[in-house]
Scaffold this motif. Structure first.
Motif, PDB file in Angstrom:
ATOM      1  N   ILE A   1       0.414-104.398  14.760  1.00 56.80           N
ATOM      2  CA  ILE A   1       1.794-104.005  14.658  1.00 56.80           C
ATOM      3  C   ILE A   1       2.065-102.895  13.433  1.00 56.80           C
ATOM      4  O   ILE A   1       1.455-102.773  12.515  1.00 56.80           O
ATOM      5  CB  ILE A   1       2.691-104.953  14.727  1.00 56.80           C
ATOM      6  N   ASP A   2       3.201-102.097  13.717  1.00 56.09           N
ATOM      7  CA  ASP A   2       3.290-101.091  12.771  1.00 56.09           C
ATOM      8  C   ASP A   2       4.396-101.467  11.701  1.00 56.09           C
ATOM      9  O   ASP A   2       4.489-100.974  10.498  1.00 56.09           O
ATOM     10  CB  ASP A   2       3.699 -99.657  13.406  1.00 56.09           C
ATOM     11  N   ALA A   3       5.318-102.505  12.252  1.00 52.13           N
ATOM     12  CA  ALA A   3       6.257-102.897  10.982  1.00 52.13           C
ATOM     13  C   ALA A   3       7.039-104.082  11.775  1.00 52.13           C
ATOM     14  O   ALA A   3       6.920-104.480  12.896  1.00 52.13           O
ATOM     15  CB  ALA A   3       7.463-101.642  11.044  1.00 52.13           C
ATOM     16  N   ILE A   4       7.771-104.784  11.038  1.00 48.81           N
ATOM     17  CA  ILE A   4       8.475-105.989  11.476  1.00 48.81           C
ATOM     18  C   ILE A   4       9.803-105.685  11.323  1.00 48.81           C
ATOM     19  O   ILE A   4      10.314-105.123  10.228  1.00 48.81           O
ATOM     20  CB  ILE A   4       8.120-107.091  10.388  1.00 48.81           C
ATOM     21  N   ALA A   5      10.599-105.765  12.342  1.00 54.96           N
ATOM     22  CA  ALA A   5      12.286-105.520  12.224  1.00 54.96           C
ATOM     23  C   ALA A   5      12.864-106.955  12.189  1.00 54.96           C
ATOM     24  O   ALA A   5      12.396-108.030  12.914  1.00 54.96           O
ATOM     25  CB  ALA A   5      12.418-104.681  13.542  1.00 54.96           C
ATOM     26  N   VAL A   6      13.908-106.783  11.392  1.00 59.85           N
ATOM     27  CA  VAL A   6      14.967-107.857  11.546  1.00 59.85           C
ATOM     28  C   VAL A   6      16.376-107.627  11.162  1.00 59.85           C
ATOM     29  O   VAL A   6      16.652-106.772  10.841  1.00 59.85           O
ATOM     30  CB  VAL A   6      14.265-108.615   9.956  1.00 59.85           C
ATOM     31  N   ALA A   7      17.162-108.322  11.947  1.00 59.53           N
ATOM     32  CA  ALA A   7      18.466-108.252  12.159  1.00 59.53           C
ATOM     33  C   ALA A   7      18.919-109.046  10.648  1.00 59.53           C
ATOM     34  O   ALA A   7      18.925-110.109  10.327  1.00 59.53           O
ATOM     35  CB  ALA A   7      19.038-109.234  13.018  1.00 59.53           C
ATOM     36  N   GLY A   8      19.289-108.009   9.715  1.00 57.86           N
ATOM     37  CA  GLY A   8      19.776-108.121   8.417  1.00 57.86           C
ATOM     38  C   GLY A   8      20.981-108.574   7.939  1.00 57.86           C
ATOM     39  O   GLY A   8      21.229-108.622   6.912  1.00 57.86           O
ATOM     40  N   GLY A   9      21.848-108.917   8.975  1.00 54.27           N
ATOM     41  CA  GLY A   9      23.159-109.221   8.511  1.00 54.27           C
ATOM     42  C   GLY A   9      24.247-108.343   9.024  1.00 54.27           C
ATOM     43  O   GLY A   9      24.178-107.135   9.075  1.00 54.27           O
ATOM     44  N   PRO A  10      25.410-108.680   8.808  1.00 60.07           N
ATOM     45  CA  PRO A  10      25.990-110.147   8.661  1.00 60.07           C
ATOM     46  C   PRO A  10      25.711-111.276   9.751  1.00 60.07           C
ATOM     47  O   PRO A  10      25.020-111.019  10.889  1.00 60.07           O
ATOM     48  CB  PRO A  10      27.521-109.793   8.606  1.00 60.07           C
ATOM     49  N   GLY A  11      26.172-112.550   9.283  1.00 58.51           N
ATOM     50  CA  GLY A  11      25.748-113.337  10.179  1.00 58.51           C
ATOM     51  C   GLY A  11      25.754-114.886   9.575  1.00 58.51           C
ATOM     52  O   GLY A  11      26.345-114.862   8.595  1.00 58.51           O
ATOM     53  N   SER A  12      25.394-115.734  10.405  1.00 58.18           N
ATOM     54  CA  SER A  12      25.041-117.170   9.567  1.00 58.18           C
ATOM     55  C   SER A  12      24.372-116.985   8.411  1.00 58.18           C
ATOM     56  O   SER A  12      23.329-116.427   8.415  1.00 58.18           O
ATOM     57  CB  SER A  12      24.642-118.103  10.769  1.00 58.18           C
ATOM     58  N   PHE A  13      24.814-117.652   7.234  1.00 58.91           N
ATOM     59  CA  PHE A  13      24.058-117.308   6.206  1.00 58.91           C
ATOM     60  C   PHE A  13      22.852-118.164   6.140  1.00 58.91           C
ATOM     61  O   PHE A  13      22.054-117.598   5.818  1.00 58.91           O
ATOM     62  CB  PHE A  13      24.970-118.244   5.003  1.00 58.91           C
ATOM     63  N   THR A  14      22.676-119.325   6.795  1.00 61.65           N
ATOM     64  CA  THR A  14      21.516-120.079   7.109  1.00 61.65           C
ATOM     65  C   THR A  14      20.508-119.259   7.910  1.00 61.65           C
ATOM     66  O   THR A  14      19.587-119.195   7.440  1.00 61.65           O
ATOM     67  CB  THR A  14      21.647-121.513   7.486  1.00 61.65           C
ATOM     68  N   GLY A  15      21.082-118.933   9.049  1.00 60.07           N
ATOM     69  CA  GLY A  15      20.301-118.107   9.979  1.00 60.07           C
ATOM     70  C   GLY A  15      19.391-116.949   9.467  1.00 60.07           C
ATOM     71  O   GLY A  15      18.548-116.469   9.649  1.00 60.07           O
ATOM     72  N   LEU A  16      20.515-116.033   8.681  1.00 59.84           N
ATOM     73  CA  LEU A  16      19.961-114.974   7.817  1.00 59.84           C
ATOM     74  C   LEU A  16      18.955-115.211   7.075  1.00 59.84           C
ATOM     75  O   LEU A  16      18.012-114.337   6.902  1.00 59.84           O
ATOM     76  CB  LEU A  16      21.097-114.284   7.356  1.00 59.84           C
ATOM     77  N   ARG A  17      18.971-116.316   6.114  1.00 57.40           N
ATOM     78  CA  ARG A  17      18.111-116.697   5.184  1.00 57.40           C
ATOM     79  C   ARG A  17      16.845-117.074   5.847  1.00 57.40           C
ATOM     80  O   ARG A  17      15.487-116.719   5.310  1.00 57.40           O
ATOM     81  CB  ARG A  17      18.646-117.489   4.490  1.00 57.40           C
ATOM     82  N   ILE A  18      16.861-117.710   7.057  1.00 59.64           N
ATOM     83  CA  ILE A  18      15.745-118.067   7.860  1.00 59.64           C
ATOM     84  C   ILE A  18      14.958-116.792   8.125  1.00 59.64           C
ATOM     85  O   ILE A  18      13.633-116.684   8.067  1.00 59.64           O
ATOM     86  CB  ILE A  18      15.885-119.132   8.771  1.00 59.64           C
ATOM     87  N   GLY A  19      15.587-115.904   8.978  1.00 60.69           N
ATOM     88  CA  GLY A  19      15.047-114.962   9.406  1.00 60.69           C
ATOM     89  C   GLY A  19      14.701-113.835   8.401  1.00 60.69           C
ATOM     90  O   GLY A  19      13.467-113.440   8.508  1.00 60.69           O
ATOM     91  N   SER A  20      15.298-113.557   7.188  1.00 65.32           N
ATOM     92  CA  SER A  20      14.666-113.054   6.144  1.00 65.32           C
ATOM     93  C   SER A  20      13.424-113.713   5.600  1.00 65.32           C
ATOM     94  O   SER A  20      12.578-112.934   5.151  1.00 65.32           O
ATOM     95  CB  SER A  20      15.817-112.822   5.057  1.00 65.32           C
TER      96      SER A  20
END
Length: 236
Positions: free
Chosen positions: A57-76
């Motif tokens: 893979i060339d890169a990892i993309a992540v939905a970086g916020g806003p949103g659920s604080f817990t969900g964002l931390r898990i994704g991050s």
């Protein structure tokens, strides 16, 4: 170009792999489990089904916020861990932008609504010229009354999507003065594939970061932080 994308910013958890113009695989779940239970197994399943060597893979993309604080931390944390282990760059895509991109090609105004509690929403306004997305109002945290007033002032037909639709449907029926529709079920929640496609544009523009640099964008204080500040004000 091959991108692994994840989105755990809302009630849905989603992981996808997109290569150039092809969606190779996507796994999305919205059912009674926490993202800490689902996200890594979903990524593992997508990788296994695609027989994917993560080093390709060339890169990892992540939905970086806003949103659920817990969900964002898990994704991050997941994205950062993968980025560090694989020595791959991260691409942070604004959550509301990614949600809006579900409706790429739409001929009307697009308004994502993510429930932020207390009659607040994470939202923005977008228009498409073909599949090119133009931001009319950048993602923000505002009251449902404020975004509805802005839409009414613009006088354009609009499509709403996101988990806030069910929460505020009755409000919109009463106060939204323009013609509107709701996105269908397969398009109305976060999808990692939309994050991945937007991330490719970011990648080509050089808008990438290292795993160490990545930080979620919360847009507002958490409930615990707000309560602590209120308690401090009361003491003073």
């Amino acid at each position: 170009m091959k991108i692994l994308a994840i989105d755990s910013s809302g009630i849905v958890a989603s992981a996808a792999v997109v290569e150039d113009d092809n969606l190779l695989g996507e796994y999305t779940v919205n059912y009674k489990k926490t993202h800490s239970q689902t996200l890594l197994p979903m990524i593992d399943e997508v990788v296994r089904m695609l027989e994917l060597d993560l080093q390709t893979i060339d890169a990892i993309a992540v939905a970086g916020g806003p949103g659920s604080f817990t969900g964002l931390r898990i994704g991050s944390a997941t994205a950062k861990g993968l980025g560090l282990a694989l020595e791959k760059p991260l691409i942070q895509v604004p959550t509301v932008d990614g949600l809006a991109y579900n409706l790429a090609g739409s001929g009307v105004l697009v308004c994502p609504l993510m429930d932020a509690r207390r009659n607040q929403v994470y939202t923005g306004l977008y228009q498409f010229e073909g599949y090119q997305m133009r931001t009319v109002l950048e993602q923000c945290a505002v009251g449902i009354d404020e975004i509805t007033a802005q839409i009414n002032a613009r006088g354009q037909a609009v499509t709403f999507l996101g988990d806030g639709v069910s929460v505020f449907a009755s409000y919109l029926a009463q106060y939204c003065q323009v013609s509107y529709t709701f996105a269908p079920a397969h398009l109305n929640k976060q999808r990692a594939s939309a994050v991945a496609v937007l991330a490719m544009e970011y990648f080509r523009a050089g808008n990438v970061q290292t795993a160490a640099e990545h930080r979620p964008e919360y847009l507002r204080l958490s409930q615990a932080e707000r309560e602590r500040m209120e308690a401090e004000r009361d003491r003073n």
